[in-house]
Scaffold this motif. Sequence first.
Motif, PDB file in Angstrom:
ATOM      1  N   GLU A  12       0.852  -1.196   0.000  1.00  0.00           N
ATOM      2  CA  GLU A  12       0.000   0.000   0.000  1.00  0.00           C
ATOM      3  C   GLU A  12       0.878   1.233   0.000  1.00  0.00           C
ATOM      4  O   GLU A  12       2.040   1.196   0.421  1.00  0.00           O
ATOM      5  CB  GLU A  12      -0.938   0.013   1.212  1.00  0.00           C
TER       6      GLU A  12
ATOM      7  N   MET B 149      -1.407   4.262 -10.959  1.00  0.00           N
ATOM      8  CA  MET B 149      -1.893   2.920 -10.615  1.00  0.00           C
ATOM      9  C   MET B 149      -1.116   1.867 -11.407  1.00  0.00           C
ATOM     10  O   MET B 149      -0.792   0.792 -10.889  1.00  0.00           O
ATOM     11  CB  MET B 149      -3.389   2.837 -10.925  1.00  0.00           C
TER      12      MET B 149
ATOM     13  N   PHE C  68       2.324   1.530  -9.814  1.00  0.00           N
ATOM     14  CA  PHE C  68       2.193   0.759  -8.572  1.00  0.00           C
ATOM     15  C   PHE C  68       1.994  -0.724  -8.906  1.00  0.00           C
ATOM     16  O   PHE C  68       2.625  -1.606  -8.312  1.00  0.00           O
ATOM     17  CB  PHE C  68       1.010   1.306  -7.762  1.00  0.00           C
TER      18      PHE C  68
ATOM     19  N   HIS D  22     -10.265  -1.780 -10.236  1.00  0.00           N
ATOM     20  CA  HIS D  22      -9.176  -2.686  -9.835  1.00  0.00           C
ATOM     21  C   HIS D  22      -8.539  -3.349 -11.042  1.00  0.00           C
ATOM     22  O   HIS D  22      -9.189  -3.589 -12.056  1.00  0.00           O
ATOM     23  CB  HIS D  22      -9.656  -3.742  -8.840  1.00  0.00           C
TER      24      HIS D  22
ATOM     25  N   VAL E  97      -5.061  -4.791  -7.531  1.00  0.00           N
ATOM     26  CA  VAL E  97      -4.508  -3.461  -7.254  1.00  0.00           C
ATOM     27  C   VAL E  97      -5.645  -2.455  -7.382  1.00  0.00           C
ATOM     28  O   VAL E  97      -6.344  -2.436  -8.404  1.00  0.00           O
ATOM     29  CB  VAL E  97      -3.378  -3.116  -8.247  1.00  0.00           C
TER      30      VAL E  97
ATOM     31  N   PRO F 209      -7.153   1.726  -6.394  1.00  0.00           N
ATOM     32  CA  PRO F 209      -6.864   3.064  -5.862  1.00  0.00           C
ATOM     33  C   PRO F 209      -7.635   3.247  -4.555  1.00  0.00           C
ATOM     34  O   PRO F 209      -8.708   2.662  -4.380  1.00  0.00           O
ATOM     35  CB  PRO F 209      -7.423   3.997  -6.946  1.00  0.00           C
ATOM     36  N   ARG F 210      -7.085   4.033  -3.648  1.00  0.00           N
ATOM     37  CA  ARG F 210      -7.839   4.313  -2.415  1.00  0.00           C
ATOM     38  C   ARG F 210      -9.119   5.086  -2.753  1.00  0.00           C
ATOM     39  O   ARG F 210     -10.158   4.882  -2.118  1.00  0.00           O
ATOM     40  CB  ARG F 210      -6.981   5.146  -1.457  1.00  0.00           C
TER      41      ARG F 210
ATOM     42  N   ARG G 194      -1.847   6.318  -2.174  1.00  0.00           N
ATOM     43  CA  ARG G 194      -2.900   6.364  -3.197  1.00  0.00           C
ATOM     44  C   ARG G 194      -3.449   4.987  -3.608  1.00  0.00           C
ATOM     45  O   ARG G 194      -4.539   4.896  -4.170  1.00  0.00           O
ATOM     46  CB  ARG G 194      -2.381   7.064  -4.447  1.00  0.00           C
ATOM     47  N   TYR G 195      -2.660   3.922  -3.353  1.00  0.00           N
ATOM     48  CA  TYR G 195      -3.051   2.597  -3.866  1.00  0.00           C
ATOM     49  C   TYR G 195      -2.901   1.520  -2.805  1.00  0.00           C
ATOM     50  O   TYR G 195      -2.201   1.699  -1.804  1.00  0.00           O
ATOM     51  CB  TYR G 195      -2.198   2.234  -5.098  1.00  0.00           C
TER      52      TYR G 195
END
Length: 130
Positions: free
Chosen positions: A20, A60, A63, A93, A40, A42-43, A23-24
Motif C-alpha cells: 500500500e 496505478m 504501482f 481494480h 490493485v 486506488p484508495r 494512493r493505492y
Amino acid sequence: MPSIFARIINGEIPCYKIAEDDRYFAFLDINPLAEGHTLVIPREETDYIFDLNDKLLAGMMVFAKKVALAIDKTMPCKRVGMAVLGLEVPHAHIHLIPINELGDIDFMKPKLKFTPEEFKATAAKIRAAL
Ligand code: AMP
C-alpha cells in the motif's frame, strides 16, 4: 455505502495485504485463478477504471508494475498477466495473475481454493520480494 474494497482499505474487512501507499492498495484475490492472483486498487472510490483521472490511472499502473515484478519473482510463471473487468465489484481494480499459457487467465474457469495459512504464506512471499 462504501464498496467491499473500500471496507478492506479501511480495515473493516480482512485481506491478505501485499502493498500500500498513500494512493493505492494491493491484496490477494480471495477467489484466485492462480496462486498469487492479486488485485490493485486506488484508495479513491471510483467504479470504472477509465473514469479515474489520468494521473491516478498512470500512477496505478506504476504501482501495479512493482507488485507484478514481485509476483513474477516469487510465483512459478512465465509472466504476470493483467486484466480489468470490474463486473462484480464497483471499485476500480487491476487483476495481476501469474500465467504460463492463455487458458490461465480465463475468468470462466473454476477458482482455486487455498487455506488462510496458504494465502498468508503466498502474501508473505510476494511482500518479501517487493
Ligand atoms: P471483477 O469485478 O469482475 O473484476 O471481480 C472482482 C474480483 O474481486 C473477483 O475476482 C473476486 O474474487 C474478488 N473479490 C471479491 N471480494 C473480495 C474480497 N473480500 N477479498 C479479495 N478479493 C475479493
